[in-house]
Design a protein around this motif. Structure first.
Motif, PDB file in Angstrom:
ATOM      1  N   VAL A 109     -11.616 -13.223  23.601  1.00 13.35           N
ATOM      2  CA  VAL A 109     -13.000 -13.581  23.274  1.00 13.35           C
ATOM      3  C   VAL A 109     -13.544 -12.662  22.185  1.00 13.35           C
ATOM      4  O   VAL A 109     -14.245 -13.110  21.253  1.00 13.35           O
ATOM      5  CB  VAL A 109     -13.874 -13.517  24.545  1.00 13.35           C
ATOM      6  CG1 VAL A 109     -15.349 -13.666  24.185  1.00 13.35           C
ATOM      7  CG2 VAL A 109     -13.467 -14.606  25.523  1.00 13.35           C
ATOM      8  N   ALA A 110     -13.211 -11.362  22.266  1.00 16.81           N
ATOM      9  CA  ALA A 110     -13.675 -10.426  21.246  1.00 16.81           C
ATOM     10  C   ALA A 110     -13.078 -10.757  19.883  1.00 16.81           C
ATOM     11  O   ALA A 110     -13.773 -10.698  18.854  1.00 16.81           O
ATOM     12  CB  ALA A 110     -13.306  -9.001  21.651  1.00 16.81           C
ATOM     13  N   VAL A 111     -11.799 -11.116  19.855  1.00 13.41           N
ATOM     14  CA  VAL A 111     -11.161 -11.487  18.587  1.00 13.41           C
ATOM     15  C   VAL A 111     -11.792 -12.743  18.008  1.00 13.41           C
ATOM     16  O   VAL A 111     -12.089 -12.816  16.803  1.00 13.41           O
ATOM     17  CB  VAL A 111      -9.647 -11.670  18.795  1.00 13.41           C
ATOM     18  CG1 VAL A 111      -9.007 -12.378  17.613  1.00 13.41           C
ATOM     19  CG2 VAL A 111      -8.982 -10.321  19.002  1.00 13.41           C
ATOM     20  N   LEU A 112     -12.001 -13.743  18.842  1.00 16.71           N
ATOM     21  CA  LEU A 112     -12.627 -14.981  18.365  1.00 16.71           C
ATOM     22  C   LEU A 112     -14.043 -14.730  17.847  1.00 16.71           C
ATOM     23  O   LEU A 112     -14.441 -15.277  16.814  1.00 16.71           O
ATOM     24  CB  LEU A 112     -12.641 -16.020  19.484  1.00 16.71           C
ATOM     25  CG  LEU A 112     -11.289 -16.615  19.876  1.00 16.71           C
ATOM     26  CD1 LEU A 112     -11.436 -17.509  21.110  1.00 16.71           C
ATOM     27  CD2 LEU A 112     -10.707 -17.425  18.723  1.00 16.71           C
ATOM     28  N   CYS A 118     -17.008 -12.895  10.905  1.00 16.48           N
ATOM     29  CA  CYS A 118     -16.530 -12.596   9.543  1.00 16.48           C
ATOM     30  C   CYS A 118     -16.411 -13.879   8.714  1.00 16.48           C
ATOM     31  O   CYS A 118     -16.756 -13.898   7.522  1.00 16.48           O
ATOM     32  CB  CYS A 118     -15.186 -11.886   9.612  1.00 16.48           C
ATOM     33  SG  CYS A 118     -15.255 -10.226  10.304  1.00 16.48           S
ATOM     34  N   LEU A 119     -15.952 -14.961   9.334  1.00 12.07           N
ATOM     35  CA  LEU A 119     -15.817 -16.219   8.605  1.00 12.07           C
ATOM     36  C   LEU A 119     -17.180 -16.770   8.201  1.00 12.07           C
ATOM     37  O   LEU A 119     -17.367 -17.249   7.060  1.00 12.07           O
ATOM     38  CB  LEU A 119     -15.074 -17.238   9.470  1.00 12.07           C
ATOM     39  CG  LEU A 119     -14.857 -18.635   8.858  1.00 12.07           C
ATOM     40  CD1 LEU A 119     -14.087 -18.551   7.555  1.00 12.07           C
ATOM     41  CD2 LEU A 119     -14.148 -19.539   9.852  1.00 12.07           C
ATOM     42  N   ALA A 163      -5.637 -15.078  10.227  1.00 16.93           N
ATOM     43  CA  ALA A 163      -5.843 -13.756  10.809  1.00 16.93           C
ATOM     44  C   ALA A 163      -6.227 -13.856  12.281  1.00 16.93           C
ATOM     45  O   ALA A 163      -5.762 -13.071  13.124  1.00 16.93           O
ATOM     46  CB  ALA A 163      -6.912 -13.002  10.022  1.00 16.93           C
ATOM     47  N   CYS A 164      -7.075 -14.835  12.598  1.00 18.77           N
ATOM     48  CA  CYS A 164      -7.455 -15.044  14.003  1.00 18.77           C
ATOM     49  C   CYS A 164      -6.238 -15.400  14.844  1.00 18.77           C
ATOM     50  O   CYS A 164      -6.038 -14.859  15.941  1.00 18.77           O
ATOM     51  CB  CYS A 164      -8.508 -16.134  14.084  1.00 18.77           C
ATOM     52  SG  CYS A 164      -9.075 -16.493  15.762  1.00 18.77           S
ATOM     53  N   GLU A 169      -1.988 -13.883  18.750  1.00 16.41           N
ATOM     54  CA  GLU A 169      -0.568 -13.713  19.060  1.00 16.41           C
ATOM     55  C   GLU A 169      -0.252 -12.256  19.346  1.00 16.41           C
ATOM     56  O   GLU A 169       0.621 -11.946  20.168  1.00 16.41           O
ATOM     57  CB  GLU A 169       0.285 -14.226  17.904  1.00 16.41           C
ATOM     58  CG  GLU A 169       0.234 -15.727  17.709  1.00 16.41           C
ATOM     59  CD  GLU A 169       0.806 -16.490  18.875  1.00 16.41           C
ATOM     60  OE1 GLU A 169       1.624 -15.921  19.623  1.00 16.41           O
ATOM     61  OE2 GLU A 169       0.433 -17.663  19.057  1.00 16.41           O
ATOM     62  N   MET A 170      -0.950 -11.341  18.670  1.00 20.46           N
ATOM     63  CA  MET A 170      -0.759  -9.917  18.932  1.00 20.46           C
ATOM     64  C   MET A 170      -1.165  -9.561  20.362  1.00 20.46           C
ATOM     65  O   MET A 170      -0.491  -8.784  21.047  1.00 20.46           O
ATOM     66  CB  MET A 170      -1.576  -9.104  17.926  1.00 20.46           C
ATOM     67  CG  MET A 170      -1.293  -7.616  17.950  1.00 20.46           C
ATOM     68  SD  MET A 170       0.354  -7.259  17.344  1.00 20.46           S
ATOM     69  CE  MET A 170       0.400  -5.477  17.622  1.00 20.46           C
TER      70      MET A 170
END
Length: 229
Positions: A109-112, A118-119, A163-164, A169-170
């Motif tokens: 959720v934090a990554v999204l 940023c987008l 990047a997202c 995946e990371m």
């Protein structure tokens, strides 16, 4: 090393438990069949003998098929039960592992949220063009605006999307590494070196010793996942 007698006893206990489970599942089914037969008898519905024999034969063949399937896969079932048993031991030894799915969801959720912000910031700096609309025979400009898409802008959006995917995946790679690290520590060290907080220990080891491999694997997975989509 494991005791062969204990392993055999565990296998027989497993088969006995599975057989008991199957019988317990068949009990309600047989009870419903008896109720259905009683209902048909009350309704004076009489099926031909051939139909009844045919239905019984179908159920008999299906039962033997399930039995044969069980005996063919009993080794796989025993191996899966052993893996489940050891996994339960690891979770009981380190209860913080139960919080791992929640931590993974929060990280996703934090990554999204970060990549979406940023987008949107990137799109807010793009050039816009006024839209036109014809009202009573006259064309009016500026009632609404739209983004003036260029190849550079489209490439930037694709980079943010990739990047997202790479970050997601990371996170999945770190999750797999933490679980593998915890299982390996439990199996090869006999549980002696298992940390109280294996999530933190596994992430520390992954970040400081295997970050390059995890990033490369995540990049490859993101590329192929994007192609698959």
């Amino acid at each position: 090393e494991r005791n062969p007698l204990a392993t055999a006893a565990g296998g027989w206990n497993l088969h006995g438990a599975l057989a008991s489970t199957l019988l317990a599942m068949m009990g309600p089914l047989l009870d419903r069949m008896e109720r259905f037969s009683a209902f048909l008898a009350e309704q004076s519905v009489d099926f031909p003998v051939k139909v009844e024999l045919g239905v019984g034969l179908v159920f008999l063949v299906a039962g033997f098929g399930v039995l044969a399937w069980y005996f063919a896969l009993r080794r796989s079932i025993a191996a899966a039960a052993d893996c489940t048993r050891e996994a339960c031991k690891i979770v009981l030894r380190a209860p913080t592992l139960m919080l791992f799915p929640l931590i993974e969801v929060l990280a996703q959720v934090a990554v999204l949220a970060a990549t979406s912000w940023c987008l949107l910031s990137f799109l807010s700096a793009a050039d816009v063009k006024p839209g036109s609309m014809e009202i009573f025979g006259e064309r009016v400009l500026g009632l609404y605006r739209s983004i003036d898409w260029t190849w550079g802008l489209a490439a930037g959006v694709l980079c943010y999307v990739f990047a997202c995917m790479w970050y997601l995946e990371m996170i999945a790679s770190l999750r797999s590494f933490v679980l593998a690290y915890t299982a390996a520590s439990w199996y090869f060290e006999g549980g002696r070196s298992l940390s109280v907080a294996p999530v933190l220990t596994g992430n520390f080891v992954g970040f400081f010793y295997h970050l390059g491999s995890l990033a490369l694997g995540s990049f490859i997975m993101a590329v192929f996942r994007g192609i698959h989509w």
